[in-house]
Write a protein that holds these residues in place. Structure first.
Motif, PDB file in Angstrom:
ATOM      1  N   UNK A 103       1.997  -4.032  22.052  1.00 40.80           N
ATOM      2  CA  UNK A 103       2.683  -4.544  20.887  1.00 40.80           C
ATOM      3  C   UNK A 103       1.666  -4.692  19.760  1.00 40.80           C
ATOM      4  N   UNK A 104       2.045  -4.272  18.553  1.00 41.81           N
ATOM      5  CA  UNK A 104       1.147  -4.435  17.414  1.00 41.81           C
ATOM      6  C   UNK A 104       1.314  -5.828  16.825  1.00 41.81           C
ATOM      7  N   UNK A 105       0.269  -6.287  16.166  1.00 48.62           N
ATOM      8  CA  UNK A 105       0.286  -7.624  15.563  1.00 48.62           C
ATOM      9  C   UNK A 105       1.231  -7.650  14.373  1.00 48.62           C
ATOM     10  N   UNK A 106       1.811  -8.801  14.093  1.00 43.85           N
ATOM     11  CA  UNK A 106       2.654  -8.925  12.915  1.00 43.85           C
ATOM     12  C   UNK A 106       1.854  -8.575  11.670  1.00 43.85           C
ATOM     13  N   UNK A 107       2.499  -7.911  10.733  1.00 44.51           N
ATOM     14  CA  UNK A 107       1.819  -7.512   9.511  1.00 44.51           C
ATOM     15  C   UNK A 107       2.198  -8.439   8.369  1.00 44.51           C
ATOM     16  N   UNK A 108       1.193  -8.867   7.650  1.00 48.34           N
ATOM     17  CA  UNK A 108       1.427  -9.674   6.455  1.00 48.34           C
ATOM     18  C   UNK A 108       0.682  -9.022   5.303  1.00 48.34           C
ATOM     19  N   UNK A 109       1.281  -9.026   4.158  1.00 44.82           N
ATOM     20  CA  UNK A 109       0.614  -8.505   2.979  1.00 44.82           C
ATOM     21  C   UNK A 109       0.135  -9.686   2.158  1.00 44.82           C
ATOM     22  N   UNK A 110      -0.900  -9.467   1.353  1.00 45.14           N
ATOM     23  CA  UNK A 110      -1.343 -10.569   0.501  1.00 45.14           C
ATOM     24  C   UNK A 110      -0.206 -10.992  -0.432  1.00 45.14           C
ATOM     25  N   UNK A 111      -0.256 -12.239  -0.830  1.00 45.12           N
ATOM     26  CA  UNK A 111       0.760 -12.741  -1.751  1.00 45.12           C
ATOM     27  C   UNK A 111       0.625 -12.033  -3.087  1.00 45.12           C
ATOM     28  N   UNK A 112       1.738 -11.897  -3.752  1.00 53.66           N
ATOM     29  CA  UNK A 112       1.750 -11.389  -5.121  1.00 53.66           C
ATOM     30  C   UNK A 112       2.170 -12.557  -5.994  1.00 53.66           C
ATOM     31  N   UNK A 125       8.137 -17.544   9.387  1.00 53.49           N
ATOM     32  CA  UNK A 125       6.746 -17.119   9.203  1.00 53.49           C
ATOM     33  C   UNK A 125       6.441 -16.871   7.728  1.00 53.49           C
ATOM     34  N   UNK A 126       7.342 -16.211   7.035  1.00 48.71           N
ATOM     35  CA  UNK A 126       7.128 -15.949   5.608  1.00 48.71           C
ATOM     36  C   UNK A 126       7.134 -17.250   4.806  1.00 48.71           C
ATOM     37  N   UNK A 127       8.092 -18.114   5.098  1.00 45.93           N
ATOM     38  CA  UNK A 127       8.212 -19.401   4.379  1.00 45.93           C
ATOM     39  C   UNK A 127       6.971 -20.271   4.595  1.00 45.93           C
ATOM     40  N   UNK A 128       6.534 -20.382   5.838  1.00 44.54           N
ATOM     41  CA  UNK A 128       5.425 -21.270   6.169  1.00 44.54           C
ATOM     42  C   UNK A 128       4.092 -20.774   5.627  1.00 44.54           C
ATOM     43  N   UNK A 129       3.907 -19.460   5.530  1.00 41.49           N
ATOM     44  CA  UNK A 129       2.640 -18.906   5.037  1.00 41.49           C
ATOM     45  C   UNK A 129       2.572 -18.843   3.511  1.00 41.49           C
ATOM     46  N   UNK A 130       3.695 -18.938   2.831  1.00 45.21           N
ATOM     47  CA  UNK A 130       3.707 -18.768   1.371  1.00 45.21           C
ATOM     48  C   UNK A 130       2.739 -19.702   0.641  1.00 45.21           C
ATOM     49  N   UNK A 131       2.733 -21.013   0.908  1.00 42.02           N
ATOM     50  CA  UNK A 131       1.786 -21.874   0.181  1.00 42.02           C
ATOM     51  C   UNK A 131       0.321 -21.502   0.429  1.00 42.02           C
ATOM     52  N   UNK A 132       0.014 -21.138   1.661  1.00 41.04           N
ATOM     53  CA  UNK A 132      -1.370 -20.798   2.005  1.00 41.04           C
ATOM     54  C   UNK A 132      -1.816 -19.508   1.325  1.00 41.04           C
ATOM     55  N   UNK A 133      -1.016 -18.467   1.396  1.00 41.20           N
ATOM     56  CA  UNK A 133      -1.446 -17.182   0.852  1.00 41.20           C
ATOM     57  C   UNK A 133      -1.326 -17.117  -0.664  1.00 41.20           C
ATOM     58  N   UNK A 134      -0.443 -17.916  -1.242  1.00 46.71           N
ATOM     59  CA  UNK A 134      -0.311 -17.909  -2.705  1.00 46.71           C
ATOM     60  C   UNK A 134      -1.339 -18.818  -3.362  1.00 46.71           C
ATOM     61  N   UNK A 135      -1.891 -19.752  -2.587  1.00 47.07           N
ATOM     62  CA  UNK A 135      -2.832 -20.700  -3.148  1.00 47.07           C
ATOM     63  C   UNK A 135      -2.159 -21.799  -3.948  1.00 47.07           C
ATOM     64  N   UNK A 140       2.133 -26.571  -4.512  1.00 53.33           N
ATOM     65  CA  UNK A 140       3.504 -26.910  -4.887  1.00 53.33           C
ATOM     66  C   UNK A 140       4.527 -26.030  -4.175  1.00 53.33           C
ATOM     67  N   UNK A 141       4.133 -24.823  -3.797  1.00 50.64           N
ATOM     68  CA  UNK A 141       5.055 -23.909  -3.118  1.00 50.64           C
ATOM     69  C   UNK A 141       5.561 -24.500  -1.812  1.00 50.64           C
ATOM     70  N   UNK A 142       4.802 -25.429  -1.253  1.00 49.29           N
ATOM     71  CA  UNK A 142       5.212 -26.095  -0.016  1.00 49.29           C
ATOM     72  C   UNK A 142       6.410 -27.021  -0.253  1.00 49.29           C
ATOM     73  N   UNK A 143       6.540 -27.514  -1.477  1.00 48.63           N
ATOM     74  CA  UNK A 143       7.578 -28.484  -1.800  1.00 48.63           C
ATOM     75  C   UNK A 143       8.828 -27.848  -2.424  1.00 48.63           C
ATOM     76  N   UNK A 144       8.734 -26.613  -2.822  1.00 46.47           N
ATOM     77  CA  UNK A 144       9.830 -25.948  -3.525  1.00 46.47           C
ATOM     78  C   UNK A 144      10.802 -25.297  -2.563  1.00 46.47           C
ATOM     79  N   UNK A 145      12.025 -25.103  -3.053  1.00 50.11           N
ATOM     80  CA  UNK A 145      13.003 -24.340  -2.291  1.00 50.11           C
ATOM     81  C   UNK A 145      12.584 -22.877  -2.296  1.00 50.11           C
TER      82      UNK A 145
END
Length: 140
Positions: free
Chosen positions: A1-10, A53-63, A66-71
């Protein structure tokens, strides 16, 4: 199985025109792509887990803390060999806008930036939302 792929935040910096100091925005976008093997491994829970996975990583990868608190707006794109979850938020932090103007987007990111602008304009009910191309536009 290949690892999940994530792209850097835009991070797409935007300005509401005609602009005022409080009319700067940033769309933070994070994509997570999983292949069929990963989706099958998780079974019926796979789409929820992919979105989480996408929701939880968004604050970390976007830097953006506040993204943690937003809808978070979530979308899933199905592919013949897997699926991609796209998480995005509309941020009003001027520091995020300033940081995002420093990033030079490549040709592949321009289409995603245009889509982000259109999404933000719909969310804001705004007609004149433009992508900031440089820091100079922040002081204009």
């Amino acid at each position: 199985m290949s690892a999940p792929a994530a792209t850097p935040a835009l991070n797409v910096p935007l300005i509401l025109v005609p602009g005022q100091p409080s009319s700067f925005y940033t769309v933070h976008i994070h994509r997570v792509r999983w292949d069929d093997a990963k989706l099958k491994e998780l079974g019926s829970r796979s789409m929820v887990a992919l979105q989480d996975a996408a929701r939880e990583d968004l604050p970390r990868v976007s830097g953006c803390i506040s993204a943690e608190l937003m809808d978070v707006d979530l979308a899933v794109i199905h592919h013949p060999d897997g699926a991609t979850a796209v998480a995005r938020v509309l941020c009003e932090s001027e520091s995020c806008t300033l940081a995002a103007t420093r990033h030079q987007r490549d040709a592949g990111e321009e289409s995603a930036a245009e889509s982000a602008r259109d999404w933000a304009a719909e969310k804001l009910g705004a007609r004149h939302l433009q992508i900031l191309r440089s820091c100079d536009e922040l002081s204009a």
